[in-house]
Design an enzyme around this catalytic site. Sequence first.
Site, short mmCIF file in Angstrom:
data_model
loop_
_atom_site.label_atom_id
_atom_site.label_comp_id
_atom_site.label_asym_id
_atom_site.label_seq_id
_atom_site.Cartn_x
_atom_site.Cartn_y
_atom_site.Cartn_z
CD GLU A 126 -2.82 -1.16 2.43
OE1 GLU A 126 -2.75 -0.22 3.26
OE2 GLU A 126 -3.66 -2.07 2.47
CB ILE A 156 -0.74 -3.73 -7.81
CG1 ILE A 156 -1.09 -3.28 -6.38
CG2 ILE A 156 -1.37 -5.08 -8.15
CD1 ILE A 156 -0.46 -4.10 -5.26
CB SER A 312 11.41 -18.18 6.43
OG SER A 312 10.10 -18.60 6.53
CD GLN A 335 33.51 1.36 -14.89
OE1 GLN A 335 32.42 1.86 -14.67
NE2 GLN A 335 34.61 2.08 -15.02
CD GLU A 362 7.95 -11.83 -4.97
OE1 GLU A 362 7.32 -12.15 -5.97
OE2 GLU A 362 8.20 -12.63 -4.06
N1 COS Z 1 5.60 -18.16 7.61
C1 COS Z 1 4.60 -18.38 8.50
N2 COS Z 1 4.32 -17.53 9.52
C2 COS Z 1 5.09 -16.43 9.64
C3 COS Z 1 6.14 -16.14 8.74
C4 COS Z 1 6.38 -17.07 7.70
N3 COS Z 1 7.36 -16.88 6.81
N4 COS Z 1 6.72 -14.98 9.11
C5 COS Z 1 6.07 -14.54 10.19
N5 COS Z 1 5.08 -15.42 10.52
C6 COS Z 1 4.18 -15.34 11.66
C7 COS Z 1 4.97 -15.20 12.96
O1 COS Z 1 5.33 -16.47 13.48
C8 COS Z 1 3.99 -14.48 13.86
O2 COS Z 1 3.04 -15.44 14.31
P1 COS Z 1 2.26 -15.31 15.74
O3 COS Z 1 1.14 -14.37 15.56
O4 COS Z 1 1.81 -16.68 16.01
O5 COS Z 1 3.29 -14.79 16.72
C9 COS Z 1 3.27 -13.55 12.89
O6 COS Z 1 3.41 -14.15 11.60
C10 COS Z 1 3.83 -12.14 12.87
O7 COS Z 1 5.20 -12.22 12.51
P2 COS Z 1 6.26 -11.07 12.83
O8 COS Z 1 6.12 -10.68 14.27
O9 COS Z 1 7.59 -11.56 12.37
O10 COS Z 1 5.72 -9.87 11.92
P3 COS Z 1 6.31 -8.41 11.66
O11 COS Z 1 5.19 -7.48 11.59
O12 COS Z 1 7.43 -8.12 12.61
O13 COS Z 1 6.90 -8.44 10.14
C11 COS Z 1 8.08 -8.96 8.12
C12 COS Z 1 7.44 -9.41 9.47
C13 COS Z 1 8.91 -7.70 8.19
C14 COS Z 1 8.98 -10.15 7.76
C15 COS Z 1 6.96 -8.81 7.06
O14 COS Z 1 6.19 -7.65 7.32
C16 COS Z 1 7.49 -8.77 5.62
O15 COS Z 1 7.79 -9.81 5.04
N6 COS Z 1 7.57 -7.58 5.01
C17 COS Z 1 7.97 -7.44 3.60
C18 COS Z 1 6.76 -7.55 2.74
C19 COS Z 1 7.08 -7.73 1.30
O16 COS Z 1 7.81 -8.60 0.91
N7 COS Z 1 6.45 -6.89 0.47
C20 COS Z 1 6.54 -6.98 -0.92
C21 COS Z 1 5.18 -7.19 -1.46
S1 COS Z 1 5.10 -8.27 -2.80
S2 COS Z 1 5.79 -7.34 -4.33
#
Ligand code: COS
Length: 379
Positions: A126, A156, A312, A335, A362
């Site tokens: 977003e 998107i 992961s 280069q 991603e």
């Molecule tokens: N698989 C399964 N579960 C997962 C997971 C994974 N890979 N990663 C995290 N979780 C779960 C955690 O275990 C946690 O579970 P509980 O609620 O049971 O505690 C929950 O999800 C929250 O995880 P976390 O605390 O790690 O979340 P955060 O908000 O700190 O953020 C990141 C995690 C930064 C890794 C995430 O926001 C991210 O991937 N951001 C990038 C997004 C991205 O790639 N955007 C591009 C869009 S596509 S072009």
Amino acid sequence: MEFALDDELLALQQTARRFADEEIIPVAAEFDRTGEFPRSVIQKAWELGLSSTFIPAELGGLGLSILGSCVVVEEISRGCAGIATSAMCNDLGLSPILVGGSDAQKEEWLVPCAEEFKLVSFCLSEPGAGSDVAGLQLHAQKEGDDYILTGTKAWITNGGEADLYTVFATVDRSSRHKGICAFVVPRDTPGLEPGKKEDKLGQRASDTRVVHFDGVRVPSRQRLGAEGEGFRIAMETLDRTRPMIGALAVGIARRALDECLAYARERKAFGSAIAEFQAVQFMMADMAKDLEASRLLTHQCAWMIDKGMRASKQSSMAKCFSTDAAMKATVDAVQIFGGNGYTKEYPVEKLMRDAKLMQIYEGTNQIQRMVIARELLSS
Ligand code: COS
């Protein structure tokens, strides 16, 4: 340990390589220049079995492994990373249905995508929430047996071209990741409106837009998984697709190396081919070793996912390492080409522009390092 691809994958790799040579490389510079969407090229890729590769065979799809999909994507990306991103976006967009959908939902949404050419979009980012997925704001208001989606998605891929969107929205912004739900939304649903196309630096053949949701009514049977499971579905989707970005980066780096080897043999300076100079040789040697390491990381990660293992950390490693390596390779390629490399008459400046996006989409490479560090510290 077996590193060789089986005969079936070797044949598919040959098909993809030929397709890149004959159908992509001749038109890539023009799509880059105009920013036009290469729909007919992507449709042809789909017809040859080079797009939407994840759909299981029992639902009429190719049922390709993640490793197989990586092999295909590397070849397409060697032709043009923008076209590869558009084609690969179908697997990204369909993955939430594979990860979180019921058998009935898989049947309803995946079978039509196996039967006819459709484009799919993954709507997670977003304007105010790219890296921080739990902070997304697109609101899903429950109304009877429906949800009303209101808000805007940004960056998107296939945003203006898709037939189907997988959309992440929150029923309660204050509960962060626990409020997020995933939905399948067809393009013709009233209130879904793609916005202005972004005028990008690179990967200009891919269609990137904002998508507006203005009171979009979605029946709850189009929700994937339970309410609040959307965050997990998004994360597990990205775990599966980040090795594909690694493979895309390998495709760019391989093209950069091929172009440099040919140019360095031809181009003369100080009375000999520049390939004779160690300064040039060392840059090409670094490209070659980094691209081999990128491919190994990517294939290992894909293999782990295909075996049903949680990956992961490897997924983030493959994405981060390979895209950083592709960036370095393409900067060095410019280069080696010198002044020529900086002009649009030669293909390497496009590779450099295309590679840059890969360190951002991603999940930025800073987010990948965060995921790797968290996994290291929690084990
Ligand atoms: N698989 C399964 N579960 C997962 C997971 C994974 N890979 N990663 C995290 N979780 C779960 C955690 O275990 C946690 O579970 P509980 O609620 O049971 O505690 C929950 O999800 C929250 O995880 P976390 O605390 O790690 O979340 P955060 O908000 O700190 O953020 C990141 C995690 C930064 C890794 C995430 O926001 C991210 O991937 N951001 C990038 C997004 C991205 O790639 N955007 C591009 C869009 S596509 S072009």
